[in-house]
Write a protein that holds these residues in place. Structure first.
Motif, PDB file in Angstrom:
ATOM      1  N   CYS A  88       0.843  -1.182   0.000  1.00  0.00           N
ATOM      2  CA  CYS A  88       0.000   0.000   0.000  1.00  0.00           C
ATOM      3  C   CYS A  88       0.883   1.238   0.000  1.00  0.00           C
ATOM      4  CB  CYS A  88      -0.885  -0.016   1.239  1.00  0.00           C
ATOM      5  SG  CYS A  88      -2.147   1.241   1.260  1.00  0.00           S
ATOM      6  N   ILE A  89       0.354   2.352  -0.502  1.00  0.00           N
ATOM      7  CA  ILE A  89       1.045   3.626  -0.356  1.00  0.00           C
ATOM      8  C   ILE A  89       0.058   4.671   0.143  1.00  0.00           C
ATOM      9  CG2 ILE A  89       2.753   3.111  -2.143  1.00  0.00           C
ATOM     10  CD1 ILE A  89       1.287   5.182  -3.914  1.00  0.00           C
ATOM     11  N   ALA A  90       0.590   5.701   0.790  1.00  0.00           N
ATOM     12  CA  ALA A  90      -0.207   6.834   1.257  1.00  0.00           C
ATOM     13  C   ALA A  90       0.523   8.098   0.828  1.00  0.00           C
ATOM     14  CB  ALA A  90      -0.373   6.800   2.766  1.00  0.00           C
ATOM     15  N   THR A  91      -0.229   9.087   0.363  1.00  0.00           N
ATOM     16  CA  THR A  91       0.371  10.343  -0.075  1.00  0.00           C
ATOM     17  C   THR A  91      -0.198  11.494   0.733  1.00  0.00           C
ATOM     18  OG1 THR A  91      -1.317  10.599  -1.793  1.00  0.00           O
ATOM     19  CG2 THR A  91       0.748   9.548  -2.440  1.00  0.00           C
ATOM     20  N   GLY A  92       0.526  12.587   0.752  1.00  0.00           N
ATOM     21  CA  GLY A  92       0.077  13.773   1.452  1.00  0.00           C
ATOM     22  C   GLY A  92       0.653  13.865   2.844  1.00  0.00           C
ATOM     23  N   PRO A  93       0.245  14.906   3.577  1.00  0.00           N
ATOM     24  CA  PRO A  93       0.793  15.127   4.917  1.00  0.00           C
ATOM     25  C   PRO A  93       0.431  13.984   5.870  1.00  0.00           C
ATOM     26  CG  PRO A  93      -0.998  16.663   4.460  1.00  0.00           C
ATOM     27  CD  PRO A  93      -0.743  15.900   3.195  1.00  0.00           C
ATOM     28  N   GLY A  94       1.288  13.783   6.859  1.00  0.00           N
ATOM     29  CA  GLY A  94       1.107  12.696   7.813  1.00  0.00           C
ATOM     30  C   GLY A  94      -0.173  12.762   8.615  1.00  0.00           C
ATOM     31  N   ASP A  95      -0.721  13.965   8.835  1.00  0.00           N
ATOM     32  CA  ASP A  95      -1.928  14.074   9.650  1.00  0.00           C
ATOM     33  C   ASP A  95      -3.202  13.803   8.854  1.00  0.00           C
ATOM     34  OD1 ASP A  95      -1.628  16.396   8.192  1.00  0.00           O
ATOM     35  OD2 ASP A  95      -2.272  17.724   9.804  1.00  0.00           O
ATOM     36  N   SER A  96      -3.119  13.832   7.528  1.00  0.00           N
ATOM     37  CA  SER A  96      -4.300  13.515   6.710  1.00  0.00           C
ATOM     38  C   SER A  96      -3.869  12.825   5.411  1.00  0.00           C
ATOM     39  CB  SER A  96      -5.096  14.779   6.407  1.00  0.00           C
ATOM     40  OG  SER A  96      -4.287  15.701   5.712  1.00  0.00           O
ATOM     41  N   PRO A  97      -3.268  11.634   5.521  1.00  0.00           N
ATOM     42  CA  PRO A  97      -2.790  10.953   4.319  1.00  0.00           C
ATOM     43  C   PRO A  97      -3.942  10.406   3.474  1.00  0.00           C
ATOM     44  CG  PRO A  97      -2.572   9.515   6.182  1.00  0.00           C
ATOM     45  CD  PRO A  97      -3.036  10.850   6.722  1.00  0.00           C
ATOM     46  N   ARG A  98      -3.685  10.286   2.198  1.00  0.00           N
ATOM     47  CA  ARG A  98      -4.634   9.660   1.283  1.00  0.00           C
ATOM     48  C   ARG A  98      -4.049   8.300   0.916  1.00  0.00           C
ATOM     49  NH1 ARG A  98      -5.472  11.263  -4.796  1.00  0.00           N
ATOM     50  NH2 ARG A  98      -6.723   9.483  -5.354  1.00  0.00           N
ATOM     51  N   VAL A  99      -4.696   7.240   1.370  1.00  0.00           N
ATOM     52  CA  VAL A  99      -4.200   5.891   1.119  1.00  0.00           C
ATOM     53  C   VAL A  99      -4.686   5.431  -0.243  1.00  0.00           C
ATOM     54  CG1 VAL A  99      -4.186   3.501   1.926  1.00  0.00           C
ATOM     55  CG2 VAL A  99      -4.135   5.371   3.578  1.00  0.00           C
ATOM     56  N   SER A 100      -3.756   4.975  -1.054  1.00  0.00           N
ATOM     57  CA  SER A 100      -4.088   4.464  -2.378  1.00  0.00           C
ATOM     58  C   SER A 100      -4.484   2.998  -2.281  1.00  0.00           C
ATOM     59  CB  SER A 100      -2.884   4.611  -3.303  1.00  0.00           C
ATOM     60  OG  SER A 100      -2.562   5.965  -3.458  1.00  0.00           O
ATOM     61  N   PRO A 101      -5.179   2.509  -3.298  1.00  0.00           N
ATOM     62  CA  PRO A 101      -5.573   1.093  -3.275  1.00  0.00           C
ATOM     63  C   PRO A 101      -4.367   0.187  -3.076  1.00  0.00           C
ATOM     64  CG  PRO A 101      -6.593   2.221  -5.109  1.00  0.00           C
ATOM     65  CD  PRO A 101      -5.618   3.184  -4.497  1.00  0.00           C
ATOM     66  N   VAL A 102      -4.597  -0.895  -2.407  1.00  0.00           N
ATOM     67  CA  VAL A 102      -3.534  -1.847  -2.117  1.00  0.00           C
ATOM     68  C   VAL A 102      -3.484  -2.926  -3.182  1.00  0.00           C
ATOM     69  CG1 VAL A 102      -3.744  -1.489   0.357  1.00  0.00           C
ATOM     70  CG2 VAL A 102      -5.006  -3.334  -0.715  1.00  0.00           C
ATOM     71  N   GLY A 103      -2.394  -3.668  -3.155  1.00  0.00           N
ATOM     72  CA  GLY A 103      -2.257  -4.824  -4.024  1.00  0.00           C
ATOM     73  C   GLY A 103      -1.909  -6.035  -3.185  1.00  0.00           C
ATOM     74  N   LEU A 104      -2.235  -7.190  -3.688  1.00  0.00           N
ATOM     75  CA  LEU A 104      -1.903  -8.456  -3.031  1.00  0.00           C
ATOM     76  C   LEU A 104      -1.099  -9.300  -3.997  1.00  0.00           C
ATOM     77  CD1 LEU A 104      -5.324  -9.428  -1.432  1.00  0.00           C
ATOM     78  CD2 LEU A 104      -3.301  -8.603  -0.246  1.00  0.00           C
ATOM     79  N   THR A 105      -0.139 -10.023  -3.460  1.00  0.00           N
ATOM     80  CA  THR A 105       0.666 -10.919  -4.273  1.00  0.00           C
ATOM     81  C   THR A 105       1.138 -12.087  -3.415  1.00  0.00           C
ATOM     82  OG1 THR A 105       2.564 -11.079  -5.771  1.00  0.00           O
ATOM     83  CG2 THR A 105       2.790  -9.602  -3.875  1.00  0.00           C
ATOM     84  N   ASP A 106       1.654 -13.099  -4.063  1.00  0.00           N
ATOM     85  CA  ASP A 106       2.095 -14.296  -3.345  1.00  0.00           C
ATOM     86  C   ASP A 106       3.572 -14.277  -2.973  1.00  0.00           C
ATOM     87  OD1 ASP A 106       3.021 -14.448  -5.925  1.00  0.00           O
ATOM     88  OD2 ASP A 106       2.676 -16.595  -6.124  1.00  0.00           O
ATOM     89  N   ALA A 107       4.308 -13.247  -3.382  1.00  0.00           N
ATOM     90  CA  ALA A 107       5.752 -13.212  -3.138  1.00  0.00           C
ATOM     91  C   ALA A 107       6.168 -11.855  -2.570  1.00  0.00           C
ATOM     92  CB  ALA A 107       6.512 -13.492  -4.425  1.00  0.00           C
ATOM     93  N   GLU A 108       6.957 -11.900  -1.499  1.00  0.00           N
ATOM     94  CA  GLU A 108       7.406 -10.660  -0.866  1.00  0.00           C
ATOM     95  C   GLU A 108       8.218  -9.770  -1.804  1.00  0.00           C
ATOM     96  OE1 GLU A 108       9.546  -9.093   3.225  1.00  0.00           O
ATOM     97  OE2 GLU A 108       9.349 -11.236   2.874  1.00  0.00           O
TER      98      GLU A 108
END
Length: 86
Positions: A5-25
């Motif tokens: 997952c990633i989040a953008t913007g200031p730490g007090d009000s971040p906007r979290v982007s959609p996450v991804g799932l996978t089988d390998a680290e």
């Protein structure tokens, strides 16, 4: 399974982007870093990769352990840290 997952913007009000799932680290780490690189310059961003554990009793996955955190500053500098995130 690994969630990224990633989040953008200031730490007090971040906007979290959609996450991804996978089988390998390594794949989850690469996808998270690619998503961070796609954030426009000047916008702070952070990302993480979490190991997920299957819980057969509940028939679902649960977040188990944060494996990698990354922070990209407004200047574009990237810091990687193994383990949990703030």
């Amino acid at each position: 399974m690994y969630e990224w997952c990633i989040a953008t913007g200031p730490g007090d009000s971040p906007r979290v982007s959609p996450v991804g799932l996978t089988d390998a680290e390594p794949r989850a780490q690469a996808q998270m870093l690619e998503a961070l690189a796609a954030v426009p310059p000047g916008i702070p961003a952070r990302g993480w990769v979490v190991a997920m554990l299957y819980l057969p009793v509940l028939c679902c996955y649960d977040r188990y352990e944060t494996r990698l955190c990354a922070v990209r500053t407004e200047t574009g500098a990237l810091r990687l840290r193994a383990g949990g995130h703030d």
